[in-house]
Design an enzyme around this catalytic site. Structure first.
Site, PDB file in Angstrom:
ATOM      1  N   TYR A   1     -27.319  28.445  47.634  1.00  0.00           N
ATOM      2  CA  TYR A   1     -25.913  28.570  47.220  1.00  0.00           C
ATOM      3  C   TYR A   1     -24.997  28.117  48.364  1.00  0.00           C
ATOM      4  O   TYR A   1     -24.056  27.343  48.152  1.00  0.00           O
ATOM      5  CB  TYR A   1     -25.670  30.028  46.861  1.00  0.00           C
ATOM      6  CG  TYR A   1     -24.235  30.435  46.562  1.00  0.00           C
ATOM      7  CD1 TYR A   1     -23.643  30.148  45.345  1.00  0.00           C
ATOM      8  CD2 TYR A   1     -23.498  31.163  47.509  1.00  0.00           C
ATOM      9  CE1 TYR A   1     -22.346  30.564  45.068  1.00  0.00           C
ATOM     10  CE2 TYR A   1     -22.208  31.581  47.236  1.00  0.00           C
ATOM     11  CZ  TYR A   1     -21.631  31.281  46.016  1.00  0.00           C
ATOM     12  OH  TYR A   1     -20.352  31.695  45.742  1.00  0.00           O
TER      13      TYR A   1
ATOM     14  N   LYS B   1     -22.402  24.954  48.348  1.00  0.00           N
ATOM     15  CA  LYS B   1     -20.960  25.068  48.610  1.00  0.00           C
ATOM     16  C   LYS B   1     -20.565  24.176  49.788  1.00  0.00           C
ATOM     17  O   LYS B   1     -19.528  23.491  49.744  1.00  0.00           O
ATOM     18  CB  LYS B   1     -20.591  26.528  48.905  1.00  0.00           C
ATOM     19  CG  LYS B   1     -20.692  27.453  47.697  1.00  0.00           C
ATOM     20  CD  LYS B   1     -19.618  27.169  46.662  1.00  0.00           C
ATOM     21  CE  LYS B   1     -19.572  28.223  45.563  1.00  0.00           C
ATOM     22  NZ  LYS B   1     -18.613  27.907  44.504  1.00  0.00           N
TER      23      LYS B   1
HETATM   24  N1  LIG Z   1     -16.332  36.678  43.476  1.00  0.00           N
HETATM   25  C1  LIG Z   1     -16.596  36.486  44.757  1.00  0.00           C
HETATM   26  O1  LIG Z   1     -16.788  37.432  45.537  1.00  0.00           O
HETATM   27  C2  LIG Z   1     -16.633  35.096  45.303  1.00  0.00           C
HETATM   28  C3  LIG Z   1     -16.747  34.929  46.692  1.00  0.00           C
HETATM   29  C4  LIG Z   1     -16.810  33.641  47.200  1.00  0.00           C
HETATM   30  C5  LIG Z   1     -16.750  32.564  46.338  1.00  0.00           C
HETATM   31  N2  LIG Z   1     -16.632  32.765  45.002  1.00  0.00           N
HETATM   32  C6  LIG Z   1     -16.581  31.600  44.131  1.00  0.00           C
HETATM   33  O2  LIG Z   1     -15.442  31.721  43.302  1.00  0.00           O
HETATM   34  C7  LIG Z   1     -15.697  31.140  42.021  1.00  0.00           C
HETATM   35  C8  LIG Z   1     -15.374  32.117  40.904  1.00  0.00           C
HETATM   36  O3  LIG Z   1     -16.052  33.334  41.168  1.00  0.00           O
HETATM   37  P1  LIG Z   1     -16.177  34.468  40.070  1.00  0.00           P
HETATM   38  O4  LIG Z   1     -16.421  35.718  40.812  1.00  0.00           O
HETATM   39  O5  LIG Z   1     -15.076  34.358  39.089  1.00  0.00           O
HETATM   40  O6  LIG Z   1     -17.539  34.022  39.401  1.00  0.00           O
HETATM   41  P2  LIG Z   1     -18.035  34.288  37.903  1.00  0.00           P
HETATM   42  O7  LIG Z   1     -19.526  34.219  37.936  1.00  0.00           O
HETATM   43  O8  LIG Z   1     -17.397  35.496  37.336  1.00  0.00           O
HETATM   44  O9  LIG Z   1     -17.447  33.008  37.150  1.00  0.00           O
HETATM   45  C9  LIG Z   1     -18.040  31.753  37.229  1.00  0.00           C
HETATM   46  C10 LIG Z   1     -17.905  31.125  35.854  1.00  0.00           C
HETATM   47  O10 LIG Z   1     -18.496  29.829  35.902  1.00  0.00           O
HETATM   48  C11 LIG Z   1     -19.043  29.605  34.627  1.00  0.00           C
HETATM   49  N3  LIG Z   1     -20.058  28.554  34.643  1.00  0.00           N
HETATM   50  C12 LIG Z   1     -21.280  28.601  35.213  1.00  0.00           C
HETATM   51  N4  LIG Z   1     -21.932  27.471  34.960  1.00  0.00           N
HETATM   52  C13 LIG Z   1     -21.108  26.677  34.236  1.00  0.00           C
HETATM   53  C14 LIG Z   1     -21.224  25.406  33.650  1.00  0.00           C
HETATM   54  N5  LIG Z   1     -22.365  24.689  33.790  1.00  0.00           N
HETATM   55  N6  LIG Z   1     -20.181  24.897  32.955  1.00  0.00           N
HETATM   56  C15 LIG Z   1     -19.048  25.630  32.794  1.00  0.00           C
HETATM   57  N7  LIG Z   1     -18.882  26.856  33.321  1.00  0.00           N
HETATM   58  C16 LIG Z   1     -19.896  27.380  34.027  1.00  0.00           C
HETATM   59  C17 LIG Z   1     -19.682  30.941  34.257  1.00  0.00           C
HETATM   60  O11 LIG Z   1     -19.916  31.044  32.850  1.00  0.00           O
HETATM   61  C18 LIG Z   1     -18.640  31.919  34.763  1.00  0.00           C
HETATM   62  O12 LIG Z   1     -17.750  32.311  33.734  1.00  0.00           O
HETATM   63  C19 LIG Z   1     -17.153  30.677  42.064  1.00  0.00           C
HETATM   64  O13 LIG Z   1     -17.156  29.312  42.418  1.00  0.00           O
HETATM   65  C20 LIG Z   1     -17.759  31.488  43.182  1.00  0.00           C
HETATM   66  O14 LIG Z   1     -18.843  30.818  43.773  1.00  0.00           O
HETATM   67  C21 LIG Z   1     -16.564  34.001  44.460  1.00  0.00           C
END
Ligand SMILES: NC(=O)c1ccc[n+]([C@@H]2O[C@H](COP(=O)([O-])OP(=O)(O)OC[C@H]3O[C@@H](n4cnc5c(N)ncnc54)[C@H](O)[C@@H]3O)[C@@H](O)[C@H]2O)c1
Length: 327
Positions: free
Chosen positions: A149, A153
């Site tokens: 992951y 990123k």
């Molecule tokens: N939440 C955290 O603590 C955190 C921390 C650092 C980075 N991030 C990044 O922030 C972003 C959002 O995080 P989040 O917590 O809302 O994650 P989340 O898992 O709740 O949301 C990610 C969404 O991406 C969608 N997805 C996955 N594969 C897909 C595809 N092939 N086509 C279309 N949609 C797809 C999923 O269905 C999901 O709804 C992500 O990129 C994550 O890596 C989150």
């Protein structure tokens, strides 16, 4: 302004849309339309003051990426991802969603050509860093991701910088703190327990704590995360360095400090709902993670997060529990 949210059914995506509905403006301009896409159908709030569409589509399909940029959105929030635990467990899926789909999106933007150069706000992660790490980690620390992951990123950050340098898009990569307290059901992120040990006890449920109390990490609330995205959409990218990606401000707290804040918010009964079940596999992953950051660049660019973990709990109580702790 036309906005595209990719990953709109996710935790941050849903909250972002809700905030756009309230603000009606972004980057100082009126929002005309918001296009939402996710593999799961994105939920729509009530009374949306602009045109909105919600599509279930897989962005791994390059044809989907091309279709999404056809309407030339001015701002693209690219949030779709497979989270850390899942990307580690499923190598193919992680690379397909987290890396190849991002490249397809950038290529689809390039294919539009002409003067099209959208703002792309990409959500990166602290997982781009790997041990050994200083505490706090300065802005110029090298990237040594220790998970698939994190590598995915970091690779997207490089692509974002190069496609920006080439004038294809105008990118900003936000290395988000761990977003806490994550509402709803636990996901497959290795960091999930950081939220679970607050969320479940506040709901009267038991939570499992797999690591020691002295584990320290970097947090911001979901509300702050949405604020970061909105701020990034309107930021003057001339103020960024060549890399275009940086760490956001947050709160450094140990698990013990999280639990102390829970005790202050909800009392000893809530704390007693945390059950310690050491998990060496989770502990090993977390041991490679950063503990705190200076986040000087993010702060100087005007990004704002909470300053204590008590504030983070308070925001969860306000935004998810209607301001009341039932348990
Ligand atoms: N939440 C955290 O603590 C955190 C921390 C650092 C980075 N991030 C990044 O922030 C972003 C959002 O995080 P989040 O917590 O809302 O994650 P989340 O898992 O709740 O949301 C990610 C969404 O991406 C969608 N997805 C996955 N594969 C897909 C595809 N092939 N086509 C279309 N949609 C797809 C999923 O269905 C999901 O709804 C992500 O990129 C994550 O890596 C989150």
């Amino acid at each position: 302004m036309r906005i595209l949210i990719i990953g709109a059914a996710g935790m941050i995506g849903r909250k972002l849309l809700n905030r756009l509905v309230l603000d009606r403006m972004i980057a100082g301009q009126r929002i005309d339309a918001v296009q939402c896409v996710d593999v799961a159908t994105p939920p729509m709030p009530q009374d949306i003051p602009f045109a909105v569409s919600g599509d279930a589509a897989d962005i791994c399909d390059p044809a989907v990426a091309r279709r999404l940029v056809e309407r030339r959105p001015d701002v693209i929030f690219h949030l779709a991802a497979v989270v850390s635990g899942e990307a580690e467990a499923n190598f193919d899926l992680g690379y397909r969603v987290n890396l190849q789909a991002t490249l397809s999106l950038f290529e689809a933007i390039r294919a539009v050509g002409g003067d099209y150069r959208p703002r792309v706000v990409f959500t990166s992660s602290l997982a781009v860093y790997g041990a050994p790490l200083p505490d706090p980690v300065p802005d110029d620390h090298h990237l040594t991701p220790l998970t698939s992951y994190g590598v995915q990123k970091a690779a997207c950050e490089l692509l974002l910088a190069d496609y920006s340098r080439r004038g294809v898009l105008d990118g900003i990569g936000l290395r988000l703190p761990t977003i806490c307290v994550r509402p709803g059901l636990p996901n497959r992120a290795a960091s999930g327990f950081f939220s679970g040990i607050i969320r479940e006890p506040l709901n009267g449920l038991e939570a499992v704590l797999p690591v020691d109390d002295d584990v320290k990490h970097w947090f911001a609330s979901p509300r702050a995360a949405v604020g970061f995205l909105i701020h990034a959409a309107g930021l003057d990218t001339g103020r960024l360095g060549a890399s275009r990606s940086f760490v956001l401000p947050g709160v450094a707290a140990t698990v013990g400090e999280q639990i102390d804040a829970l005790r202050r918010a909800a009392g000893e009964a809530a704390v007693r709902r945390i059950r310690r079940v050491p998990d060496p596999a989770v502990a090993r992953i977390i041991a490679g993670w950063p503990r705190a950051f200076t986040a000087d660049q993010g702060r100087s660019l005007g990004f704002v997060a909470e300053s204590t973990f008590d504030e983070i709990i308070q925001i969860h109580v306000e935004d998810e529990l209607g301001g009341q702790i039932a348990a």
